[in-house]
Design an enzyme around this catalytic site. Sequence first.
Site, PDB file in Angstrom:
ATOM      1  N   HIS A   1      -6.471 -28.999 -15.212  1.00 12.99           N
ATOM      2  CA  HIS A   1      -7.653 -28.241 -14.965  1.00 12.99           C
ATOM      3  C   HIS A   1      -7.540 -27.153 -13.571  1.00 12.99           C
ATOM      4  O   HIS A   1      -7.086 -27.458 -12.656  1.00 12.99           O
ATOM      5  CB  HIS A   1      -8.908 -28.897 -14.833  1.00 12.99           C
ATOM      6  CG  HIS A   1     -10.125 -28.154 -14.340  1.00 12.99           C
ATOM      7  ND1 HIS A   1     -10.514 -27.029 -15.236  1.00 12.99           N
ATOM      8  CD2 HIS A   1     -11.076 -28.086 -13.234  1.00 12.99           C
ATOM      9  CE1 HIS A   1     -11.649 -26.477 -14.534  1.00 12.99           C
ATOM     10  NE2 HIS A   1     -11.811 -27.143 -13.544  1.00 12.99           N
TER      11      HIS A   1
ATOM     12  N   GLU B   1      -9.713  -8.405   2.662  1.00 11.98           N
ATOM     13  CA  GLU B   1      -8.382  -7.942   2.711  1.00 11.98           C
ATOM     14  C   GLU B   1      -7.634  -8.156   1.395  1.00 11.98           C
ATOM     15  O   GLU B   1      -7.923  -8.902   0.558  1.00 11.98           O
ATOM     16  CB  GLU B   1      -7.798  -9.020   3.865  1.00 11.98           C
ATOM     17  CG  GLU B   1      -7.689 -10.442   3.597  1.00 11.98           C
ATOM     18  CD  GLU B   1      -8.820 -11.150   3.676  1.00 11.98           C
ATOM     19  OE1 GLU B   1      -8.647 -12.420   3.788  1.00 11.98           O
ATOM     20  OE2 GLU B   1     -10.010 -10.725   4.100  1.00 11.98           O
TER      21      GLU B   1
ATOM     22  N   CYS C   1     -16.528 -29.363 -16.317  1.00 16.07           N
ATOM     23  CA  CYS C   1     -15.393 -29.004 -17.040  1.00 16.07           C
ATOM     24  C   CYS C   1     -14.579 -30.252 -17.790  1.00 16.07           C
ATOM     25  O   CYS C   1     -13.427 -30.125 -18.254  1.00 16.07           O
ATOM     26  CB  CYS C   1     -14.385 -28.450 -15.994  1.00 16.07           C
ATOM     27  SG  CYS C   1     -15.100 -27.092 -15.071  1.00 16.07           S
TER      28      CYS C   1
ATOM     29  N   GLU D   1     -20.308 -26.572 -20.688  1.00 18.21           N
ATOM     30  CA  GLU D   1     -21.329 -26.779 -19.673  1.00 18.21           C
ATOM     31  C   GLU D   1     -22.156 -25.516 -19.599  1.00 18.21           C
ATOM     32  O   GLU D   1     -22.959 -25.331 -18.792  1.00 18.21           O
ATOM     33  CB  GLU D   1     -20.905 -26.981 -18.373  1.00 18.21           C
ATOM     34  CG  GLU D   1     -19.910 -25.956 -17.730  1.00 18.21           C
ATOM     35  CD  GLU D   1     -19.460 -26.147 -16.347  1.00 18.21           C
ATOM     36  OE1 GLU D   1     -20.433 -25.600 -15.315  1.00 18.21           O
ATOM     37  OE2 GLU D   1     -18.431 -26.764 -15.954  1.00 18.21           O
TER      38      GLU D   1
END
EC number: 2.3.3.10
Length: 515
Positions: free
Chosen positions: A308, A87, A173, A139
Site C-alpha cells: 500500500h 522548496e 485503505c 472509504e
Amino acid sequence: MCLLPSLSTPGVLTCSVTPTVATASSSPLQFFTSRSSTHPSRFSTGPAVPLARTNTWPKDVGILAMELYFPAQYVDQTDLEKYNNVEAGRYTVGLGQTHMGFCSVQEDINSLCLTVVQRLMERTELPWDSVGRLEVGTETIIDKSKAVKTVLMELFQNSGNTDIEGIDTTNACYGGTASLFNAANWMESSYWDGRYAMVVCGDIAVYARGNARPTGGAGAVAMLVGPEAPLVLDRGLRGTHMENVYDFYKPDGSTEYPMVDGKLSIQCYLRALDQCYAVYRQKIQNQWKQAGIDRPFTLDDLQFMIFHTPFCKMTQKSLARLMFNDFLSASNDTQISHYKGLEAFRGLKLEDTYNNKELEKALQKASLDMFNRKTKASLYFSTHNGNTYTSSLYGCLASLLSQHSAQDLAGSRIGAFSYGSGLAASFFSLQVSQDASPGSPLEKLVSSMSDLPERLASRKRMSAEEFTAIMDQREQFFHKVNFSPPGDIKNLFPGTWYLERVDELHRRKYARCPV
C-alpha cells in the site's frame, strides 16, 4: 482512459457482451481479450463445478483479470511546489511523486466504480449473469446507509442477475484487501455456485489545503476472481495485525477531508508491517517444515514485493524495514554477513527503532538494490497518479504487470502488504503461473496492463490554480442537493460514467459518456 492502445481515442471500448448464460454447472470461465488483440480468446479451463458438489477445493483461486481506471486530468507536483511556495523537490523528491490525478464534481465514488466494472465486463466479454459475488472496498463514503455495491447493480439490471452476494467493506485503505479475501473465501466454501467473484476497490483521496494535499489521488481497480488463475492467492499464508489507533480517520461527515496524525500514521504502518511479516513468515516456515524444508524465510524468497503506497518514499522505507526484520532474525554468522552495513544495529529491538533516522538511512542504502529489483517497477502508477487508498496496493500490482513481461514474472512469488489506518493490515502473497506462452492466461493478463504508461500520458495537465479551484468546487457541492455538476463531459474519457444530477432528496443519477 485508453484501455485499447490500437484505438485513437482514449477510453473507447469495442467489446460486446457475449450472450452465453452461466449456470452453476456450466460457468463460462472465459479468458479476457488482450487490449492489443484483434480476436477474442476464451477461458479454456472447462466448466467450474461448485464446491458443494465435489467436496474438493477449486484449483488455484486468484486474480484472472484486472481493470484500472483513473481520472482524465492531473496536476504536476512541480507546479504545486511553486504554487504552495515550498522548496523545489519537496513533493517530487520528498514524496517521490511527479503527478497527482484528481476528480471534478462530475465524478464520485459511484461513478468511478461504475466505470471500472463496466470496462472490465466489456473487455472480458463476460455475460453479466456469470458474476455471483461482487465486493466493494472503499472509504469514500457519500451515504451512511446505501452501499456503492447497490449502485453497481444498475449494470446488471438488463441481464436479470440479482443473485449477487457481497457488499461494501470500509476501513481506510484496507477495504479492498478484505473484499479480495472475502471473494476467495466464498469461492473456497460450500456457498460457491460456480460463478465468478468480482472485487472493486476505489477511492478519491483529497485533503484540506496544507502539507497533506499533495498526497492525494483518485482511481479504481476491478479484479475478476476465479479458479485456475494466473495470479494465485497463496492458501493459508496471510499474516494480519489489527489494533485501535487514531492515526487517520474521518469523524466529520460534513467534509471529505480526514483528520491525520502523520507521524503516528507512519509509525503505525511500520509497526503493522513488522507484525504481519512475522506472522506470515511463521506460517510459511510451518508449511515448509511439513514439506521437509527447515530454513528461515527471507525476502530472497519473494521475487517481487508490493505495498500500500500512501506516497512512494514510504514504500522504499517499508522494503528496507522488511530487510531489517530479516537481519534481526538471522541466527548465524553466515546469515548475518549477508546484510552489509547493518552490523552496528544488531542489538536494537524493532519497537525501539521507528524514529531512528540513522538506522533508516543505513537500511535504505543496504536495501537499494533489492528495492530496484523487487519493488520500484510497482510504483509507476502511484508516481504518476498519487494515492488511491483502497486501490493503491492493486494499482501497484497493475504497475508491476505493466513494467514486466510474462516471462519475467512466470513462476515468481509476489509479496503484498495492505495497510488501512485505524488500523487493519495484512501481509499475503500471490503465486504467478509458470506458463508464460503466447495466449496463456498470464500473457493475456500482462498484456492487458502493458499500455498503462500510454494511458497515463493521455491525461490533461491542469495548472495548480485550476486544481485548487476544482478542490474548492468539491467543497462547495459536497452536500448540496438539487443540482447538476458543472463541467463539460468532453473533458472525461470516452465511456466514463459521471454524476448527471443530484435531486432534492439526495438521490443520484448517473450517465455514461459516449463510447
